[in-house]
Design a protein around this motif. Structure first.
Motif, short mmCIF file in Angstrom:
data_model
loop_
_atom_site.label_atom_id
_atom_site.label_comp_id
_atom_site.label_asym_id
_atom_site.label_seq_id
_atom_site.Cartn_x
_atom_site.Cartn_y
_atom_site.Cartn_z
N GLU A 31 0.75 -1.08 0.07
CA GLU A 31 0.13 0.05 0.05
C GLU A 31 0.98 1.44 0.04
N ASP A 32 0.27 2.51 -0.33
CA ASP A 32 1.10 3.69 -0.31
C ASP A 32 1.57 3.88 0.95
N ASN A 33 0.93 3.48 2.15
CA ASN A 33 1.65 3.96 3.41
C ASN A 33 2.84 2.88 3.94
N GLY A 34 3.00 1.93 2.83
CA GLY A 34 4.27 1.04 3.25
C GLY A 34 3.84 -0.27 3.70
N ASN A 35 2.56 -0.46 4.25
CA ASN A 35 2.04 -1.66 4.47
C ASN A 35 2.11 -2.88 3.53
N LEU A 36 2.50 -3.94 3.83
CA LEU A 36 2.50 -5.08 3.08
C LEU A 36 1.31 -5.93 3.28
N SER B 299 12.95 1.93 -4.15
CA SER B 299 13.37 2.62 -2.90
C SER B 299 12.10 2.45 -1.77
N THR B 300 10.92 2.07 -2.21
CA THR B 300 9.84 1.87 -1.38
C THR B 300 9.88 0.29 -0.59
N ILE B 301 10.62 -0.46 -1.04
CA ILE B 301 10.81 -1.71 -0.75
C ILE B 301 11.59 -1.96 0.56
N LEU B 302 10.94 -2.34 1.68
CA LEU B 302 11.80 -2.17 3.21
C LEU B 302 12.48 -3.37 3.12
#
Length: 177
Positions: free
Chosen positions: A145-150, A174-177
């Motif tokens: 999701e846009d907020n970084g939640n997988l 860069s969005t992949i944690l």
């Protein structure tokens, strides 16, 4: 040793031909699946998974044909397969959702219009989802999701809901944690 070969020469030759034909069919299927995967932009892992499904199917067909080559009677094979399918049918009914997700994964491999990296919106009246597809697996989609939640989303549900493509190739490393 010579007498064994002479006694079962026809069966050995038939089995050898069966194995050669099935290996050729398997190779053709695997190559075709990989080509389709490359054209549709899916990962090598997904193409490999579909190839394994085809291999298991061919092994089951080979066992059936081999039973007839070795002289099994139709009524015996029918009895064994009906018993096995009865047990498998009961087991699959108990785990129908897993089977549904696997089947949906195979369908998605050949006809899913979205690929890894696309940003999609799933129109679910209870819980609409707007996310980027990070991976497509055998049982579920992995969405970010846009907020970084997988999150994971079952394959069978993605085929039942309306989906909109918001952005092609939206995955940013860069969005992949």
């Amino acid at each position: 040793m010579n007498s064994i070969f002479n006694n079962y020469q026809d069966e050995i030759i038939s089995t050898t031909i069966l194995l050669i034909v099935l290996f050729i069919i398997r190779a053709i299927i695997v190559i075709t699946v990989k080509r389709i995967g490359r054209k549709s932009g899916t990962t090598k892992a997904r193409a490999g998974l579909i190839g394994r499904y085809a291999t298991v199917t061919l092994v089951l067909i080979a066992i059936l044909i081999e039973a007839f080559i070795l002289g099994a009677q139709t009524r015996d094979v029918t009895l064994v397969f009906s018993s096995v399918f009865a047990v498998i049918g009961i087991a699959l009914f108990a785990i129908w959702s897993i089977l549904s997700n696997v089947t949906s994964g195979v369908i998605m491999f050949f006809s899913f219009p979205y690929k890894v990296g696309d940003k999609i919106k799933i129109h679910d009246k209870d819980c609409p989802v707007e996310a980027i597809i990070e991976d497509i697996r055998a049982f579920q989609l992995i969405l970010r999701e846009d907020n970084g939640n997988l999150m994971t989303y079952p394959n069978n549900l993605i085929l039942q809901k309306a989906v909109t493509l918001l952005q092609k190739d939206a995955l940013d490393d860069s969005t992949i944690l």
